[in-house]
Design an enzyme around this catalytic site. Sequence first.
Site, PDB file in Angstrom:
ATOM      1  N   GLU A 247      66.862  57.375  54.931  1.00  0.00           N
ATOM      2  CA  GLU A 247      68.050  56.460  54.245  1.00  0.00           C
ATOM      3  C   GLU A 247      69.097  57.208  53.417  1.00  0.00           C
ATOM      4  O   GLU A 247      70.091  57.676  53.290  1.00  0.00           O
ATOM      5  CB  GLU A 247      67.678  54.793  53.958  1.00  0.00           C
ATOM      6  CG  GLU A 247      68.867  54.283  53.495  1.00  0.00           C
ATOM      7  CD  GLU A 247      68.723  52.653  52.607  1.00  0.00           C
ATOM      8  OE1 GLU A 247      68.115  51.569  53.650  1.00  0.00           O
ATOM      9  OE2 GLU A 247      68.957  52.172  52.465  1.00  0.00           O
ATOM     10  N   ASP A 248      68.211  58.273  52.376  1.00  0.00           N
ATOM     11  CA  ASP A 248      68.729  58.157  51.201  1.00  0.00           C
ATOM     12  C   ASP A 248      68.837  59.968  50.879  1.00  0.00           C
ATOM     13  O   ASP A 248      68.838  60.913  49.949  1.00  0.00           O
ATOM     14  CB  ASP A 248      67.859  57.937  50.350  1.00  0.00           C
ATOM     15  CG  ASP A 248      68.615  56.326  49.217  1.00  0.00           C
ATOM     16  OD1 ASP A 248      69.709  55.964  50.530  1.00  0.00           O
ATOM     17  OD2 ASP A 248      67.765  55.528  49.166  1.00  0.00           O
TER      18      ASP A 248
HETATM   19  P1  NDP Z   1      74.292  48.516  46.034  1.00  0.00           P
HETATM   20  O1  NDP Z   1      73.365  49.075  46.728  1.00  0.00           O
HETATM   21  O2  NDP Z   1      74.782  48.983  45.106  1.00  0.00           O
HETATM   22  O3  NDP Z   1      73.190  49.442  44.676  1.00  0.00           O
HETATM   23  C1  NDP Z   1      71.466  48.472  44.670  1.00  0.00           C
HETATM   24  C2  NDP Z   1      71.063  49.374  45.098  1.00  0.00           C
HETATM   25  O4  NDP Z   1      70.150  50.680  44.294  1.00  0.00           O
HETATM   26  C3  NDP Z   1      68.780  48.674  45.393  1.00  0.00           C
HETATM   27  O5  NDP Z   1      68.857  48.030  46.441  1.00  0.00           O
HETATM   28  C4  NDP Z   1      68.263  50.056  44.681  1.00  0.00           C
HETATM   29  O6  NDP Z   1      68.487  50.573  46.472  1.00  0.00           O
HETATM   30  C5  NDP Z   1      69.297  50.540  43.575  1.00  0.00           C
HETATM   31  N1  NDP Z   1      69.012  51.462  42.614  1.00  0.00           N
HETATM   32  C6  NDP Z   1      68.910  51.959  41.823  1.00  0.00           C
HETATM   33  N2  NDP Z   1      68.707  52.028  40.979  1.00  0.00           N
HETATM   34  C7  NDP Z   1      68.641  50.870  40.870  1.00  0.00           C
HETATM   35  C8  NDP Z   1      68.000  49.967  39.114  1.00  0.00           C
HETATM   36  N3  NDP Z   1      67.380  50.932  38.477  1.00  0.00           N
HETATM   37  N4  NDP Z   1      68.458  48.254  39.317  1.00  0.00           N
HETATM   38  C9  NDP Z   1      68.216  48.177  40.519  1.00  0.00           C
HETATM   39  N5  NDP Z   1      68.584  48.860  42.058  1.00  0.00           N
HETATM   40  C10 NDP Z   1      68.340  49.525  41.800  1.00  0.00           C
HETATM   41  O7  NDP Z   1      74.280  46.975  45.588  1.00  0.00           O
HETATM   42  P2  NDP Z   1      75.059  46.231  46.220  1.00  0.00           P
HETATM   43  O8  NDP Z   1      75.921  46.545  46.372  1.00  0.00           O
HETATM   44  O9  NDP Z   1      73.129  45.147  46.697  1.00  0.00           O
HETATM   45  O10 NDP Z   1      75.322  44.948  44.987  1.00  0.00           O
HETATM   46  C11 NDP Z   1      75.093  44.194  44.436  1.00  0.00           C
HETATM   47  C12 NDP Z   1      75.524  42.606  44.820  1.00  0.00           C
HETATM   48  O11 NDP Z   1      76.893  42.821  44.175  1.00  0.00           O
HETATM   49  C13 NDP Z   1      75.782  42.561  46.554  1.00  0.00           C
HETATM   50  O12 NDP Z   1      75.421  40.563  46.036  1.00  0.00           O
HETATM   51  C14 NDP Z   1      77.280  42.706  46.474  1.00  0.00           C
HETATM   52  O13 NDP Z   1      78.067  41.557  47.038  1.00  0.00           O
HETATM   53  C15 NDP Z   1      77.589  42.547  45.163  1.00  0.00           C
HETATM   54  N6  NDP Z   1      78.922  43.677  44.896  1.00  0.00           N
HETATM   55  C16 NDP Z   1      79.924  42.988  43.575  1.00  0.00           C
HETATM   56  C17 NDP Z   1      80.643  44.842  43.429  1.00  0.00           C
HETATM   57  C18 NDP Z   1      81.369  44.260  42.329  1.00  0.00           C
HETATM   58  O14 NDP Z   1      82.042  45.301  41.465  1.00  0.00           O
HETATM   59  N7  NDP Z   1      81.193  42.867  41.630  1.00  0.00           N
HETATM   60  C19 NDP Z   1      80.627  45.579  44.597  1.00  0.00           C
HETATM   61  C20 NDP Z   1      79.736  45.840  45.193  1.00  0.00           C
HETATM   62  C21 NDP Z   1      78.769  44.830  45.495  1.00  0.00           C
HETATM   63  P3  NDP Z   1      66.792  50.944  46.856  1.00  0.00           P
HETATM   64  O15 NDP Z   1      65.699  50.725  46.845  1.00  0.00           O
HETATM   65  O16 NDP Z   1      67.002  51.795  48.185  1.00  0.00           O
HETATM   66  O17 NDP Z   1      66.652  52.632  45.852  1.00  0.00           O
END
Ligand code: NDP
Length: 182
Positions: free
Chosen positions: A68-69
């Site tokens: 994925e990354d």
């Molecule tokens: P992202 O997918 O952008 O980021 C979350 C992912 O980042 C995790 O699943 C993990 O993936 C990775 N990650 C890396 N560092 C961290 C950390 N320190 N803590 C947690 N995760 C980390 O987030 P989402 O798009 O899921 O956004 C979260 C929620 O917010 C969603 O429900 C979305 O709908 C909403 N949202 C809100 C926005 C806003 O501006 N308010 C904009 C976009 C989304 P991995 O394990 O694969 O590395």
Amino acid sequence: MENPTGVAAQIIKAAAFAAAKHRNQRRKDAEASPYINHPIALADVLANEGGIADPSVLCAAILHDTIEDTQTTPAELERHFGRHVASIVLEVTDDKSLEKQVRKQRQIERAPHSSREARLVKLADKICNLRDLLSSPPADWSSERKRAYLDWSDQVVAGLRGTHPGLEAVFDGLLARRDELG
Ligand code: NDP
Ligand code: ZN
């Protein structure tokens, strides 16, 4: 992966492979932690909190974000780690050609139909990401965004329930700390 020496060697090989692939990547926390901490945390949760000894699950956990990354291909994983490990990693890999909301919905829909091995890796991934969200969240996330992420994780894990009650209880303990997200 039958004899003990082979198991240890395979897991170390997965760690070395993932470390090389993720070497230039960082997590999203304020300190920009090394990315490799995250795949290792999954294997730690599975082995030391979940009692999982299946080397294919532990290797897949360590390798879970490589396709994925990073530039890693499924064929490359199959060549180094065999078809079974590669298939588990593929099961937990999002299709990045899809729009983000579609990907998120797909994780919810797919969870109940995954193999047990993939469900364990997914559960550990959600545990580790909620822990990160509570202890070292992405620097620029509002409390609403953190809460939305927690709600989405809850929906994915709903489809994984019955896989490992102990790890599900660990996840539930993190969900219960929702108010700490601000
Ligand atoms: P992202 O997918 O952008 O980021 C979350 C992912 O980042 C995790 O699943 C993990 O993936 C990775 N990650 C890396 N560092 C961290 C950390 N320190 N803590 C947690 N995760 C980390 O987030 P989402 O798009 O899921 O956004 C979260 C929620 O917010 C969603 O429900 C979305 O709908 C909403 N949202 C809100 C926005 C806003 O501006 N308010 C904009 C976009 C989304 P991995 O394990 O694969 O590395
Ligand atoms: Zn992950």
